[in-house]
Design a protein around this motif. Sequence first.
Motif, PDB file in Angstrom:
ATOM      1  N   ALA A  90      -5.728  -4.086   0.666  1.00  0.00           N
ATOM      2  CA  ALA A  90      -5.674  -2.630   0.790  1.00  0.00           C
ATOM      3  C   ALA A  90      -6.593  -2.141   1.909  1.00  0.00           C
ATOM      4  O   ALA A  90      -6.193  -1.323   2.747  1.00  0.00           O
ATOM      5  CB  ALA A  90      -6.062  -1.978  -0.538  1.00  0.00           C
ATOM      6  N   TRP A 105      -2.915   0.379  -4.020  1.00  0.00           N
ATOM      7  CA  TRP A 105      -2.177  -0.864  -3.828  1.00  0.00           C
ATOM      8  C   TRP A 105      -1.357  -1.077  -5.097  1.00  0.00           C
ATOM      9  O   TRP A 105      -1.896  -1.046  -6.216  1.00  0.00           O
ATOM     10  CB  TRP A 105      -3.107  -2.052  -3.600  1.00  0.00           C
ATOM     11  CG  TRP A 105      -2.339  -3.297  -3.221  1.00  0.00           C
ATOM     12  CD1 TRP A 105      -1.830  -4.246  -4.073  1.00  0.00           C
ATOM     13  CD2 TRP A 105      -1.967  -3.708  -1.900  1.00  0.00           C
ATOM     14  NE1 TRP A 105      -1.167  -5.216  -3.364  1.00  0.00           N
ATOM     15  CE2 TRP A 105      -1.234  -4.919  -2.041  1.00  0.00           C
ATOM     16  CE3 TRP A 105      -2.163  -3.189  -0.640  1.00  0.00           C
ATOM     17  CZ2 TRP A 105      -0.715  -5.594  -0.935  1.00  0.00           C
ATOM     18  CZ3 TRP A 105      -1.659  -3.853   0.464  1.00  0.00           C
ATOM     19  CH2 TRP A 105      -0.944  -5.049   0.303  1.00  0.00           C
ATOM     20  N   LEU A 117       0.835  -1.191   0.000  1.00  0.00           N
ATOM     21  CA  LEU A 117       0.000   0.000   0.000  1.00  0.00           C
ATOM     22  C   LEU A 117       0.871   1.243   0.000  1.00  0.00           C
ATOM     23  O   LEU A 117       1.844   1.325   0.753  1.00  0.00           O
ATOM     24  CB  LEU A 117      -0.895   0.003   1.243  1.00  0.00           C
ATOM     25  CG  LEU A 117      -1.978   1.090   1.284  1.00  0.00           C
ATOM     26  CD1 LEU A 117      -3.155   0.688   0.414  1.00  0.00           C
ATOM     27  CD2 LEU A 117      -2.437   1.316   2.721  1.00  0.00           C
ATOM     28  N   VAL A 118       0.522   2.231  -0.832  1.00  0.00           N
ATOM     29  CA  VAL A 118       1.230   3.514  -0.837  1.00  0.00           C
ATOM     30  C   VAL A 118       0.204   4.637  -0.822  1.00  0.00           C
ATOM     31  O   VAL A 118      -0.895   4.503  -1.363  1.00  0.00           O
ATOM     32  CB  VAL A 118       2.147   3.671  -2.069  1.00  0.00           C
ATOM     33  CG1 VAL A 118       3.231   2.608  -2.077  1.00  0.00           C
ATOM     34  CG2 VAL A 118       1.345   3.640  -3.360  1.00  0.00           C
ATOM     35  N   THR A 119       0.557   5.736  -0.199  1.00  0.00           N
ATOM     36  CA  THR A 119      -0.320   6.905  -0.169  1.00  0.00           C
ATOM     37  C   THR A 119      -0.228   7.627  -1.503  1.00  0.00           C
ATOM     38  O   THR A 119       0.863   7.851  -2.030  1.00  0.00           O
ATOM     39  CB  THR A 119       0.088   7.850   0.967  1.00  0.00           C
ATOM     40  OG1 THR A 119       0.083   7.130   2.200  1.00  0.00           O
ATOM     41  CG2 THR A 119      -0.879   9.018   1.067  1.00  0.00           C
ATOM     42  N   ALA A 120      -1.391   7.982  -2.066  1.00  0.00           N
ATOM     43  CA  ALA A 120      -1.414   8.669  -3.356  1.00  0.00           C
ATOM     44  C   ALA A 120      -0.764  10.043  -3.234  1.00  0.00           C
ATOM     45  O   ALA A 120      -0.853  10.714  -2.197  1.00  0.00           O
ATOM     46  CB  ALA A 120      -2.846   8.814  -3.842  1.00  0.00           C
ATOM     47  N   GLY A 152      -4.098  13.241   2.537  1.00  0.00           N
ATOM     48  CA  GLY A 152      -3.542  11.911   2.775  1.00  0.00           C
ATOM     49  C   GLY A 152      -4.586  10.839   2.937  1.00  0.00           C
ATOM     50  O   GLY A 152      -4.369   9.857   3.659  1.00  0.00           O
ATOM     51  N   ARG A 153      -5.718  10.982   2.206  1.00  0.00           N
ATOM     52  CA  ARG A 153      -6.833  10.059   2.406  1.00  0.00           C
ATOM     53  C   ARG A 153      -7.120   9.207   1.180  1.00  0.00           C
ATOM     54  O   ARG A 153      -8.211   8.648   1.046  1.00  0.00           O
ATOM     55  CB  ARG A 153      -8.099  10.821   2.810  1.00  0.00           C
ATOM     56  CG  ARG A 153      -7.923  11.793   3.952  1.00  0.00           C
ATOM     57  CD  ARG A 153      -7.278  11.179   5.174  1.00  0.00           C
ATOM     58  NE  ARG A 153      -8.169  10.276   5.884  1.00  0.00           N
ATOM     59  CZ  ARG A 153      -7.834   9.610   6.987  1.00  0.00           C
ATOM     60  NH1 ARG A 153      -6.618   9.742   7.477  1.00  0.00           N
ATOM     61  NH2 ARG A 153      -8.693   8.810   7.578  1.00  0.00           N
ATOM     62  N   VAL A 171      -5.307  -0.171   5.238  1.00  0.00           N
ATOM     63  CA  VAL A 171      -5.812   1.163   5.550  1.00  0.00           C
ATOM     64  C   VAL A 171      -6.536   1.141   6.903  1.00  0.00           C
ATOM     65  O   VAL A 171      -6.338   2.026   7.740  1.00  0.00           O
ATOM     66  CB  VAL A 171      -6.749   1.665   4.436  1.00  0.00           C
ATOM     67  CG1 VAL A 171      -7.468   2.938   4.875  1.00  0.00           C
ATOM     68  CG2 VAL A 171      -5.966   1.932   3.153  1.00  0.00           C
ATOM     69  N   ARG A 197      -4.095   0.981   9.828  1.00  0.00           N
ATOM     70  CA  ARG A 197      -3.451   2.263  10.095  1.00  0.00           C
ATOM     71  C   ARG A 197      -4.402   3.216  10.817  1.00  0.00           C
ATOM     72  O   ARG A 197      -3.997   3.937  11.737  1.00  0.00           O
ATOM     73  CB  ARG A 197      -2.978   2.887   8.782  1.00  0.00           C
ATOM     74  CG  ARG A 197      -1.879   2.096   8.080  1.00  0.00           C
ATOM     75  CD  ARG A 197      -1.409   2.810   6.822  1.00  0.00           C
ATOM     76  NE  ARG A 197      -0.428   2.014   6.079  1.00  0.00           N
ATOM     77  CZ  ARG A 197       0.229   2.427   4.998  1.00  0.00           C
ATOM     78  NH1 ARG A 197       0.007   3.663   4.545  1.00  0.00           N
ATOM     79  NH2 ARG A 197       1.081   1.647   4.380  1.00  0.00           N
ATOM     80  N   TRP A 253      -5.232   5.973  -1.140  1.00  0.00           N
ATOM     81  CA  TRP A 253      -4.126   5.019  -1.191  1.00  0.00           C
ATOM     82  C   TRP A 253      -4.262   4.128  -2.411  1.00  0.00           C
ATOM     83  O   TRP A 253      -5.373   3.755  -2.808  1.00  0.00           O
ATOM     84  CB  TRP A 253      -4.121   4.122   0.052  1.00  0.00           C
ATOM     85  CG  TRP A 253      -3.899   4.815   1.351  1.00  0.00           C
ATOM     86  CD1 TRP A 253      -2.715   4.999   2.008  1.00  0.00           C
ATOM     87  CD2 TRP A 253      -4.902   5.418   2.190  1.00  0.00           C
ATOM     88  NE1 TRP A 253      -2.914   5.667   3.192  1.00  0.00           N
ATOM     89  CE2 TRP A 253      -4.246   5.938   3.329  1.00  0.00           C
ATOM     90  CE3 TRP A 253      -6.297   5.558   2.093  1.00  0.00           C
ATOM     91  CZ2 TRP A 253      -4.931   6.585   4.350  1.00  0.00           C
ATOM     92  CZ3 TRP A 253      -6.975   6.211   3.101  1.00  0.00           C
ATOM     93  CH2 TRP A 253      -6.293   6.714   4.224  1.00  0.00           C
TER      94      TRP A 253
END
Length: 303
Positions: A255, A214, A159-162, A209-210, A259, A262, A212
């Motif tokens: 994903a 995969w 998972l990475v933050t867009a 930051g909302r 999320v 976290r 993400w």
Amino acid sequence: MSIVPRTGLRLRFLSDPGEFLAVAGDHLGADPVVSTVVTTIAHRQLSQQAEGIPQPDRDWWLVISDDSGAVVGAGMRSAPYAPYPPFLLPMPDEAAVALAHALHERGEEVLAVNGALPAVDLCAAALAQRGGGEVRVNRHTRLHQLGELTPPPPAPGSLVTATVDDARLATEWLAAFMGDADEQAGRPRGASAHEAPDHAEVLRRIHAGRLWFWLDETGEPVHLTGANPPSFGVARLGPVYTPPAQRGRGWASNAVAEVSRRIQAEGTQVCLFTDQANPTSNKIYAALGFRPVVDMANLVIVR
């Protein structure tokens, strides 16, 4: 504006989300998962006001009180898409009917109602009776809350933050989300009258930051999960979108699980909506530990 129907209930229409939260905050905070849609949007509009973004004149916030002054229900009309359906939280049956009469007396055209059952059923039926028309179900949804997270079988990738560089792809996928969801539920594309977020809204979510992605083992994005900022200690996930060619590989489960992990680690509760006509998504979320809280519906009035 306040209306006192013969039931003894008081219906108070407010134009300012800040005033609404001040008046109804204790009531909303007592069941923050059920209230999530209303509180999230109220806080979002407050943020937009601070940025100088005006709200449409048609928007209102509703507080329903009993004869002792206690708040017993709430709602809003703030949808940015036609026919601008009100959204109702749970309320006494007589309040839902009284609201329909109040809207008719205010001269508001209401051709759809969303929110908690049975309030939306009763309100829509009373609206149809007063103004004519037939009530039809557009979509049945169910709000779920995550208890203890059950990790899914692992899938390759991470998972990475867009970021801002992902805005174009995120906008394309969010535009496809509702149409694909309709098809998966057996409805025609476009049956759910929701407007996809525009590029500016996508950028707002990215800056918060909302959103993400995969990424699979090659680093290619294969799935998108979003979440709203916490409101009253609750964050609502959505949208959750996997392009058709990538489905069935565990991307969504992994994903959503990551999320959710976290968000829970921040001390925030997690919830999400499912479409009751989509057994696949309901099965996925149940396996992760999501449990039903309340049934809701999107109803339309056809004249």
